[in-house]
Design an enzyme around this catalytic site. Structure first.
Site, mmCIF file in Angstrom:
data_model
loop_
_atom_site.group_PDB
_atom_site.id
_atom_site.type_symbol
_atom_site.label_atom_id
_atom_site.label_comp_id
_atom_site.label_asym_id
_atom_site.label_seq_id
_atom_site.Cartn_x
_atom_site.Cartn_y
_atom_site.Cartn_z
ATOM 1 N N LYS A 40 0.914 -1.131 0.249
ATOM 2 C CA LYS A 40 0.026 0.026 0.019
ATOM 3 C C LYS A 40 0.791 1.399 0.204
ATOM 4 O O LYS A 40 0.526 2.212 -0.826
ATOM 5 C CB LYS A 40 -0.909 0.275 1.153
ATOM 6 C CG LYS A 40 -1.982 -1.038 0.915
ATOM 7 C CD LYS A 40 -2.909 -1.571 2.344
ATOM 8 C CE LYS A 40 -4.000 -2.525 2.137
ATOM 9 N NZ LYS A 40 -4.464 -2.999 3.335
ATOM 10 N N GLN A 56 -4.920 -1.624 9.609
ATOM 11 C CA GLN A 56 -4.795 -3.132 9.036
ATOM 12 C C GLN A 56 -5.604 -4.176 9.948
ATOM 13 O O GLN A 56 -5.240 -4.114 11.161
ATOM 14 C CB GLN A 56 -3.562 -3.635 8.580
ATOM 15 C CG GLN A 56 -3.466 -4.810 8.063
ATOM 16 C CD GLN A 56 -3.853 -4.674 6.799
ATOM 17 O OE1 GLN A 56 -3.517 -3.676 5.814
ATOM 18 N NE2 GLN A 56 -4.448 -6.062 5.978
ATOM 19 N N ASP A 90 -11.377 2.529 4.204
ATOM 20 C CA ASP A 90 -11.749 1.306 4.194
ATOM 21 C C ASP A 90 -13.286 1.040 4.119
ATOM 22 O O ASP A 90 -13.893 -0.059 3.655
ATOM 23 C CB ASP A 90 -11.289 0.606 5.448
ATOM 24 C CG ASP A 90 -9.998 -0.402 5.313
ATOM 25 O OD1 ASP A 90 -9.810 -0.933 4.363
ATOM 26 O OD2 ASP A 90 -9.231 -0.134 6.413
HETATM 27 N N1 GUN Z 1 -7.303 -6.937 6.084
HETATM 28 C C1 GUN Z 1 -7.434 -7.604 4.805
HETATM 29 N N2 GUN Z 1 -8.104 -6.866 3.859
HETATM 30 C C2 GUN Z 1 -8.329 -5.399 4.600
HETATM 31 C C3 GUN Z 1 -8.635 -4.486 3.999
HETATM 32 O O1 GUN Z 1 -9.234 -4.159 2.929
HETATM 33 N N3 GUN Z 1 -8.682 -3.326 5.020
HETATM 34 C C4 GUN Z 1 -8.035 -3.459 6.192
HETATM 35 N N4 GUN Z 1 -7.877 -2.485 7.109
HETATM 36 N N5 GUN Z 1 -7.518 -4.832 6.541
HETATM 37 C C5 GUN Z 1 -7.694 -5.625 5.795
#
Ligand code: GUN
Length: 299
Positions: free
Chosen positions: A54, A98, A121
């Site tokens: 990311k 995350q 998100d």
């Molecule tokens: N863990 C797995 N996929 C995601 C996501 O799209 N966002 C977040 N914050 N954590 C994740």
């Protein structure tokens, strides 16, 4: 049967990212640099990989990015303080914590603490409500948005289609069911889960089958209607001593046996995975535009 069409997430993600790069440049002309903060608590290796990519993608697009890595012993209060700091930081338009955090963290409370205007998100209750209400000012969760974009780019019609989603998570299953049933997609949706009775029979009804359970190769050939479109959201690590890393990545679908029955299918890796990051970048641009009131471009 003809070989299935591969839904190439890498290629679609690359074109979304090109649009994002152009949009970021347009915002910069207004003195705005889109900013994304990614917070990781603990040392989960898969999460470290996701967070790293990311941050790298932000750099490639000319976004400001902040990667905050906190020890596994971080307390709820300490994490809340970090979130509050990011809420107040004008250089940050998007905040992502995350998932999953360590067990002692109350994830729902952390999500509620994120300013919903920065919740790229789409997990905050305010954004969940906007998804239900089909309000475009909300943020659509990135993986579901990426699945819909893959279907759209492949020209796969959803109107009137029987869609079956396996998995009822807040991150993927529930939001994708809402997107498929929305007025933009018009599918007839079944949301199945671990307590559903006769899952193979439910799946066999699907014109569009979305697997989001996190169980390696659970979906077998006889679960899939010939000619169906299969979207595999799973990214599972399974032990493989022939690999240098000691593992290989596999989806929730038994690809080798399922693919020959499908009209189209996503590979793992290279299907849904790259789309998630691309949609996160798009959401960060949406946040930057909405927070600053600057409209530009068509992303
Ligand atoms: N863990 C797995 N996929 C995601 C996501 O799209 N966002 C977040 N914050 N954590 C994740």
């Amino acid at each position: 049967m003809n070989p299935p069409r591969l839904l190439d997430g890498k290629a679609v993600a690359a074109s979304v990212l090109d649009e994002c790069r152009a949009e970021a440049a347009a915002l910069k002309a207004h003195g705005i640099t889109p900013g994304l903060a990614v917070v990781l608590v603990g040392e989960d290796p898969a999460s470290q990989v996701y967070v790293g990519s990311k941050a790298r993608t932000c750099a490639e697009l000319g976004f400001h990015s902040l990667k905050i890595e906190l020890p596994a012993a971080t307390t709820q209060l300490e994490l809340l303080e970090v979130v509050r700091g990011l809420n107040a930081d004008p250089a940050i338009h998007g905040i992502l914590v995350q998932s999953p955090p360590p067990k002692h963290i109350d994830e729902a409370a952390i999500i509620r603490a994120i300013d919903p205007r920065k919740d790229v998100d789409g997990f905050h209750p305010e954004n969940v409500a906007k998804l239900v209400l089909e309000d475009p000012t909300g943020f659509v969760p990135c993986t579901p948005a990426g699945c819909m974009k893959l279907l759209e780019e492949a020209g796969i019609a959803t109107t009137g289609a029987e869609a079956v989603v396996i998995g009822r998570s807040m991150i993927v299953g529930k939001p994708i069911a809402l997107l498929l049933v929305s007025k933009a997609a018009n599918a007839t949706v079944t949301l199945a889960h671990s307590r559903s009775l006769d899952l193979p029979a439910i799946c066999r009804r699907a014109d569009i089958l979305i697997a989001a359970v996190g169980r390696p190769e659970m979906v077998k050939a006889d679960w899939v209607k010939p000619g169906a479109v299969v979207i595999d959201v799973g990214i599972n690590r399974v032990a493989d001593p022939t690999k240098k890393s000691g593992y290989r990545l596999t989806g929730d679908v038994a690809y080798a046996e399922v693919a020959p029955r499908c009209a189209a299918i996503t590979p793992v890796p290279g299907g849904v995975g790259p789309m998630t990051i691309a949609m996160l970048m798009k959401n960060t641009l949406q946040a930057a535009r909405q927070l600053t009131g600057v409209r530009s471009g068509g992303v």
